[in-house]
Design a protein around this motif. Structure first.
Motif, PDB file in Angstrom:
ATOM      1  N   GLU A 258       0.931  -1.398   0.086  1.00 13.02           N
ATOM      2  CA  GLU A 258      -0.047   0.114  -0.045  1.00 13.02           C
ATOM      3  C   GLU A 258       0.942   1.248  -0.042  1.00 13.02           C
ATOM      4  O   GLU A 258       0.601   2.074  -0.762  1.00 13.02           O
ATOM      5  N   HIS A 259       2.024   1.426   0.558  1.00 13.69           N
ATOM      6  CA  HIS A 259       2.800   2.381   0.709  1.00 13.69           C
ATOM      7  C   HIS A 259       3.469   2.462  -0.704  1.00 13.69           C
ATOM      8  O   HIS A 259       3.570   3.773  -1.116  1.00 13.69           O
ATOM      9  N   ALA A 260       3.898   1.474  -1.371  1.00 12.58           N
ATOM     10  CA  ALA A 260       4.426   1.442  -2.615  1.00 12.58           C
ATOM     11  C   ALA A 260       3.350   2.077  -3.578  1.00 12.58           C
ATOM     12  O   ALA A 260       3.626   2.701  -4.646  1.00 12.58           O
ATOM     13  N   HIS A 261       2.126   1.598  -3.385  1.00 20.44           N
ATOM     14  CA  HIS A 261       0.958   1.992  -4.287  1.00 20.44           C
ATOM     15  C   HIS A 261       0.655   3.716  -4.010  1.00 20.44           C
ATOM     16  O   HIS A 261       0.687   4.135  -5.310  1.00 20.44           O
ATOM     17  N   ASP A 262       1.031   4.102  -2.950  1.00 18.88           N
ATOM     18  CA  ASP A 262       0.818   5.459  -2.639  1.00 18.88           C
ATOM     19  C   ASP A 262       1.802   6.432  -3.503  1.00 18.88           C
ATOM     20  O   ASP A 262       1.698   7.209  -3.985  1.00 18.88           O
ATOM     21  N   ARG A 263       2.955   5.774  -3.876  1.00 19.41           N
ATOM     22  CA  ARG A 263       4.239   6.405  -4.281  1.00 19.41           C
ATOM     23  C   ARG A 263       3.715   6.392  -5.982  1.00 19.41           C
ATOM     24  O   ARG A 263       4.131   7.492  -6.684  1.00 19.41           O
ATOM     25  N   TYR A 264       3.405   5.309  -6.402  1.00 19.61           N
ATOM     26  CA  TYR A 264       3.256   4.925  -7.715  1.00 19.61           C
ATOM     27  C   TYR A 264       1.806   5.708  -8.358  1.00 19.61           C
ATOM     28  O   TYR A 264       1.926   6.040  -9.908  1.00 19.61           O
ATOM     29  N   ILE A 265       0.989   5.988  -7.484  1.00 24.16           N
ATOM     30  CA  ILE A 265      -0.237   6.400  -8.003  1.00 24.16           C
ATOM     31  C   ILE A 265      -0.130   8.001  -8.500  1.00 24.16           C
ATOM     32  O   ILE A 265      -0.635   8.556  -8.815  1.00 24.16           O
ATOM     33  N   GLU A 266       0.861   8.689  -7.820  1.00 28.31           N
ATOM     34  CA  GLU A 266       1.219  10.044  -8.222  1.00 28.31           C
ATOM     35  C   GLU A 266       2.149   9.913  -9.553  1.00 28.31           C
ATOM     36  O   GLU A 266       2.175  11.148  -9.996  1.00 28.31           O
ATOM     37  N   ARG A 267       2.644   8.943  -9.928  1.00 25.49           N
ATOM     38  CA  ARG A 267       3.275   8.944 -11.391  1.00 25.49           C
ATOM     39  C   ARG A 267       2.220   8.914 -12.443  1.00 25.49           C
ATOM     40  O   ARG A 267       1.011   8.300 -12.132  1.00 25.49           O
ATOM     41  N   SER A 268       2.802   9.211 -13.614  1.00 30.62           N
ATOM     42  CA  SER A 268       1.818   8.975 -14.672  1.00 30.62           C
ATOM     43  C   SER A 268       1.801   7.496 -15.060  1.00 30.62           C
ATOM     44  O   SER A 268       2.665   6.854 -14.950  1.00 30.62           O
ATOM     45  N   PRO A 269       0.925   7.102 -15.971  1.00 28.85           N
ATOM     46  CA  PRO A 269       0.503   5.663 -16.396  1.00 28.85           C
ATOM     47  C   PRO A 269       1.709   5.357 -17.186  1.00 28.85           C
ATOM     48  O   PRO A 269       2.102   4.115 -17.081  1.00 28.85           O
ATOM     49  N   GLN A 270       2.337   6.195 -18.034  1.00 24.12           N
ATOM     50  CA  GLN A 270       3.433   5.696 -18.860  1.00 24.12           C
ATOM     51  C   GLN A 270       4.716   5.359 -18.107  1.00 24.12           C
ATOM     52  O   GLN A 270       5.408   4.552 -18.258  1.00 24.12           O
ATOM     53  N   GLN A 271       4.890   6.242 -17.016  1.00 25.47           N
ATOM     54  CA  GLN A 271       5.988   5.865 -16.048  1.00 25.47           C
ATOM     55  C   GLN A 271       5.662   4.752 -15.118  1.00 25.47           C
ATOM     56  O   GLN A 271       6.580   4.163 -15.022  1.00 25.47           O
ATOM     57  N   VAL A 272       4.497   4.473 -14.569  1.00 22.90           N
ATOM     58  CA  VAL A 272       4.323   3.097 -14.136  1.00 22.90           C
ATOM     59  C   VAL A 272       4.634   1.800 -15.032  1.00 22.90           C
ATOM     60  O   VAL A 272       5.120   1.067 -14.575  1.00 22.90           O
ATOM     61  N   ARG A 273       4.248   2.126 -16.331  1.00 15.88           N
ATOM     62  CA  ARG A 273       4.366   1.045 -17.331  1.00 15.88           C
ATOM     63  C   ARG A 273       5.850   0.667 -17.515  1.00 15.88           C
ATOM     64  O   ARG A 273       6.306  -0.317 -17.581  1.00 15.88           O
ATOM     65  N   ASP A 274       6.716   2.032 -17.584  1.00 12.14           N
ATOM     66  CA  ASP A 274       8.001   2.012 -17.848  1.00 12.14           C
ATOM     67  C   ASP A 274       8.780   1.086 -16.778  1.00 12.14           C
ATOM     68  O   ASP A 274       9.548   0.438 -16.932  1.00 12.14           O
ATOM     69  N   HIS A 275       8.103   1.407 -15.566  1.00 12.80           N
ATOM     70  CA  HIS A 275       8.969   0.926 -14.428  1.00 12.80           C
ATOM     71  C   HIS A 275       8.615  -0.742 -14.357  1.00 12.80           C
ATOM     72  O   HIS A 275       9.563  -1.301 -13.786  1.00 12.80           O
ATOM     73  N   PHE A 276       7.135  -0.808 -14.544  1.00  8.11           N
ATOM     74  CA  PHE A 276       7.124  -2.302 -14.644  1.00  8.11           C
ATOM     75  C   PHE A 276       7.752  -3.088 -15.685  1.00  8.11           C
ATOM     76  O   PHE A 276       8.253  -4.416 -15.349  1.00  8.11           O
ATOM     77  N   THR A 277       8.055  -2.461 -16.778  1.00  6.95           N
ATOM     78  CA  THR A 277       8.805  -3.183 -17.751  1.00  6.95           C
ATOM     79  C   THR A 277      10.216  -3.422 -17.430  1.00  6.95           C
ATOM     80  O   THR A 277      10.788  -4.523 -17.747  1.00  6.95           O
TER      81      THR A 277
ATOM     82  N   ALA B 245       4.423  -5.125  -6.643  1.00 11.40           N
ATOM     83  CA  ALA B 245       2.999  -5.139  -6.311  1.00 11.40           C
ATOM     84  C   ALA B 245       2.227  -3.806  -6.319  1.00 11.40           C
ATOM     85  O   ALA B 245       1.153  -3.585  -7.077  1.00 11.40           O
ATOM     86  N   GLY B 246       2.962  -2.774  -5.682  1.00 18.15           N
ATOM     87  CA  GLY B 246       2.281  -1.457  -5.751  1.00 18.15           C
ATOM     88  C   GLY B 246       2.441  -0.731  -7.106  1.00 18.15           C
ATOM     89  O   GLY B 246       1.494  -0.234  -7.410  1.00 18.15           O
ATOM     90  N   CYS B 247       3.343  -1.074  -7.975  1.00 17.19           N
ATOM     91  CA  CYS B 247       3.150  -0.646  -9.282  1.00 17.19           C
ATOM     92  C   CYS B 247       2.147  -1.511  -9.867  1.00 17.19           C
ATOM     93  O   CYS B 247       1.468  -0.736 -10.761  1.00 17.19           O
ATOM     94  N   ILE B 248       1.665  -2.543  -9.677  1.00 17.08           N
ATOM     95  CA  ILE B 248       0.670  -3.258 -10.384  1.00 17.08           C
ATOM     96  C   ILE B 248      -0.605  -2.702  -9.950  1.00 17.08           C
ATOM     97  O   ILE B 248      -1.543  -2.443 -10.654  1.00 17.08           O
ATOM     98  N   THR B 249      -0.929  -2.462  -8.741  1.00 14.45           N
ATOM     99  CA  THR B 249      -2.278  -1.979  -8.130  1.00 14.45           C
ATOM    100  C   THR B 249      -2.445  -0.486  -8.719  1.00 14.45           C
ATOM    101  O   THR B 249      -3.548  -0.201  -8.789  1.00 14.45           O
ATOM    102  N   ALA B 250      -1.284   0.266  -8.642  1.00 12.10           N
ATOM    103  CA  ALA B 250      -1.542   1.564  -9.152  1.00 12.10           C
ATOM    104  C   ALA B 250      -1.936   1.626 -10.680  1.00 12.10           C
ATOM    105  O   ALA B 250      -2.890   2.463 -10.939  1.00 12.10           O
ATOM    106  N   ALA B 251      -1.365   0.689 -11.513  1.00 13.18           N
ATOM    107  CA  ALA B 251      -1.783   0.620 -12.933  1.00 13.18           C
ATOM    108  C   ALA B 251      -3.226   0.271 -12.856  1.00 13.18           C
ATOM    109  O   ALA B 251      -4.196   0.684 -13.691  1.00 13.18           O
ATOM    110  N   LEU B 252      -3.818  -0.441 -12.049  1.00 13.63           N
ATOM    111  CA  LEU B 252      -5.284  -0.860 -12.078  1.00 13.63           C
ATOM    112  C   LEU B 252      -6.105   0.426 -11.648  1.00 13.63           C
ATOM    113  O   LEU B 252      -7.141   0.711 -12.360  1.00 13.63           O
ATOM    114  N   GLN B 253      -5.765   1.134 -10.720  1.00 14.63           N
ATOM    115  CA  GLN B 253      -6.393   2.268 -10.165  1.00 14.63           C
ATOM    116  C   GLN B 253      -6.302   3.388 -11.305  1.00 14.63           C
ATOM    117  O   GLN B 253      -7.316   3.973 -11.458  1.00 14.63           O
ATOM    118  N   HIS B 254      -5.052   3.462 -12.068  1.00 12.40           N
ATOM    119  CA  HIS B 254      -5.029   4.454 -13.073  1.00 12.40           C
ATOM    120  C   HIS B 254      -6.172   4.105 -13.943  1.00 12.40           C
ATOM    121  O   HIS B 254      -6.683   5.251 -14.686  1.00 12.40           O
TER     122      HIS B 254
END
Length: 676
Positions: free
Chosen positions: A42-61, A84-93
């Motif tokens: 959940e803490h990691a999710h809070d960090r990634y939700i502030e990033r853009s969807p493209q940044q989240v995708r690049d980090h997951f890649t 996991a935080g990167c994955i859940t942030a993409a779902l919310q985005h």
């Protein structure tokens, strides 16, 4: 000195592939620090939700590249939480849905190769997103098994944008797709499909490979030289699978065969023989020429009956007979006395379609073997289909055991823990409720016979609907549903009946079952997987009221049915009905029917009190006799017996496969059909 068993473990660990190490890493991390992973995620999710969807995708890649290269820190909990935080942030985005902590916990348990027991309404569809991404990150793909075509399409359509936002492809495989389309989909990252479709496609690949190997080495070389080499497989090697409704797929249907069949003769060529067999059966007298064993669903001939079958007037020496003549007559008797319409099968589009007696589901792609299906078709006067011969077969249990990585989710796994562990090496992990349950199980309604019970059920449903409640009546068979529906028609009560077809229309009906005043009659598992949303009036008046017409032989099916009410913190009530002539009080348990009749003589039919508002919102003390405890004891015994029977069938199947003789060569011009 290093102990020998430790050296063996080290050698085995050295032989693991990168994907295997990744899978073992998740399992060990969840085992050691599962409680820490969810808040870290959940803490990691809070960090990634502030990033853009493209940044989240690049980090997951980038993280996925580390996993494929074997550079991912599998021993670091923060690394797993970051992934996991990167994955859940993409779902919310993508879908604007944030996973609850209980859904994240369930996702970790599934990814660790366990069965997550989540109560009905806790959001299993979204909880599946995290483990699917974790499993697909290895590049080997993951299969998500759904109970039917509609749910597979619905879930894939819902989550496909979220998968694609991470660079993962998502598709749904259905039975009517062509092989080229299936091949493309199977080589994607996430594949949604019903379990039977996956099993049949696996059998097709195995059959094609078998026929190729039977050509002989010289023939294979010649075919390869002409550009007609080994046929390409539709599916990749089975790697990871997530099974929704795992208790039904992996336990109830475990030993149900998946048979890829081939038709070798036209059905109408046997119409006269089947009609002669039926005429011979109708001339025989019960208890004189034959005995019907309803408990075992069998027919046994007496000595006189056996001789009567082989009278000169019957075509006992016809060259078209594939089995002895008395087998055809026995099938006709079974069709007449054991297999009943609207209970064991229904007639749709001039075809006999089998009904699963435990769930009420209708299966258009299944057929009975041994000539029984053709005997039922003759009885009903519909076109007779040809008998089929097996070209390749397996059981669902054997098929799913081929996956290297298996996890699942269900709301009713109690009583199956030992079987999950011994057969699939999956332990069951109970996921806590997100909100406290407000379900109230009312006193049992006890009756002397079915007629009194059905009339009382109709009265209770009418009263509940008039005060603004929504009512769901659960039955064990289509026959029972139709009987209740006829009483509603006589009373002029508007209602809906679900027959277990498992399509979009059925899901829409069950979704509207929470409207104020709605009355819905459904078999136990009809509409399973679809939420019943309550309107404001229904919620204010006490929520959905579930009436269970008859106890199922398995307690977990009863729990699944009453789990339709009081979902996600909503109010709701449920009531079980019990009659002396119910199926659970028959056969070996006929003593229980006597106890029920004695209770009715002393107390009366129904429950204490009339159909008033108070009786629908609070439990009433169950009268002496402990009838409910007897029901639980019978269900536990049935669960143990069925588990032992499945394990014995699994062992026998393994022996049969080990000593299986070569099958006849496949004929390319034969028509393939399916049997479940």
């Amino acid at each position: 000195m290093i102990p020998r068993f430790t050296m063996g473990l080290a050698r085995k660990r050295d032989r693991l592939t990168i994907g295997d190490r990744y899978r073992v890493g998740i399992r060990e991390m969840v085992r050691r620090c599962c409680d820490e992973l969810t808040p870290l995620c959940e803490h990691a999710h809070d960090r990634y939700i502030e990033r853009s969807p493209q940044q989240v995708r690049d980090h997951f890649t980038m993280l996925r590249g580390q996993i494929v290269d074997g550079m991912f820190a599998i021993d670091d909990a923060s690394a797993w939480a970051d992934l996991a935080g990167c994955i859940t942030a993409a779902l919310q985005h993508t879908l604007d849905k944030r996973l609850y902590p209980t859904q994240i916990l369930a996702g970790w348990q599934i990814a660790a190769g366990r069965i997550a027991q989540m109560q009905t309404g806790e959001g299993k569809t979204l909880a599946c997103f995290l483990p699917a991404c974790l499993m697909a990150a290895t590049g080997r793909g993951v299969h998500v098994v759904c109970p039917n075509d509609y749910l597979a399409q619905r879930d894939a359509q819902l989550l496909a944008p979220a998968f694609e936002s991470l660079g993962l492809s998502c598709g749904v495989v259905l039975d009517d797709q062509n092989p080229a389309a299936k091949t493309d989909l199977y080589h994607g990252d996430v594949v949604y499909a019903p379990g039977a479709v996956l099993g049949f496609d696996f059998l097709r690949d195995r059959l094609a490979e078998t026929q190729w190997m039977r050509l002989g080495r010289s023939h294979r070389l010649a075919q390869t030289a002409m550009g007609q080499g080994r046929p390409p497989a539709m599916m990749r090697p089975l790697h990871a699978v997530i099974v929704d409704e795992a208790d039904h797929v992996l336990i109830d249907d475990a030993v149900s065969p998946l048979i890829l069949s081939q038709r070798r003769q036209v059905g109408r060529q046997l119409d006269d023989l089947l009609m002669s067999a039926r005429q011979a059966a109708m001339r025989m007298q019960s208890d004189i020429d034959y005995v019907v064993r309803q408990d075992h669903r069998q027919v046994e001939f007496t000595a006189d009956g056996f001789h009567r079958i082989y009278d000169d007037q019957w075509p006992v020496d016809d060259a078209r007979l594939k089995r002895p003549w008395h087998d055809y007559v026995r099938a006709a008797l079974l069709a007449q006395h054991v297999f009943q319409r609207d209970r064991d099968y229904v007639i749709q589009d001039q075809t006999v379609q089998i009904v699963d007696r435990s769930t009420g589901r209708i299966f258009a792609d299944r057929s009975w073997s041994g000539g029984i299906h053709q005997a039922v078709e003759t009885k009903e006067g519909v076109p007779v289909t040809a008998e089929t011969e097996s070209a390749s077969q397996t059981t669902r249990q054997a098929f799913f055991r081929r996956y290297r990585w298996i996890g699942g989710m269900t709301g009713t796994s109690d009583g199956c823990q030992r079987e999950f562990a011994s057969v699939y090496r999956c332990c069951v992990q109970v996921i806590p409720l997100r909100l406290a349950s407000r379900r109230c199980v009312l006193a049992d309604a006890i009756f002397a016979d079915q007629d009194a019970k059905v009339q009382w059920i109709v009265d209770e449903a009418v009263h509940a609907s008039r005060i603004g409640r929504a009512v769901l009546i659960g039955t064990l068979s289509i026959e029972q549903s139709l009987a209740i529906s006829q009483l509603f028609d006589r009373c002029g009560v508007r209602h809906q009946v679900l027959s277990g077809i498992q399509d979009r229309g059925e899901a829409e009906i069950i979704a509207d079952a929470g409207q104020s005043g709605a009355v819905t009659v459904a078999t136990s598992l009809a509409g399973r997987g679809t939420d019943i949303a309550l309107d404001a009036t229904t919620r204010q008046r006490g929520g959905l009221h579930v009436i269970v017409c008859e106890h199922h032989r398995l307690a977990r099916v009863d729990r699944q049915l009453i789990g339709r009410c009081a979902r996600g913190g909503d109010p709701g009530t449920a009531r079980f009905c019990l009659a002396a002539d119910d199926g659970i009080a028959q056969g070996r348990n006929d003593w229980f029917g006597g106890l029920i009749r004695g209770h009715v003589r002393s107390v009366g039919n129904g429950v204490a009190g009339s159909h008033d508002h108070a009786s629908l919102v609070r439990p009433v003390d169950v009268p002496p006799g402990q009838l409910r405890q007897h029901v639980l004891d019978i269900q536990q015994n049935q669960q143990r017996n069925e588990t032992a029977a499945r394990l014995a069938m699994m062992r026998q199947y393994q022996v049969d496969q080990a000593w299986q003789t070569p099958r006849p060569a496949w004929q390319p011009d034969s028509e393939l059909s399916f049997q479940g």
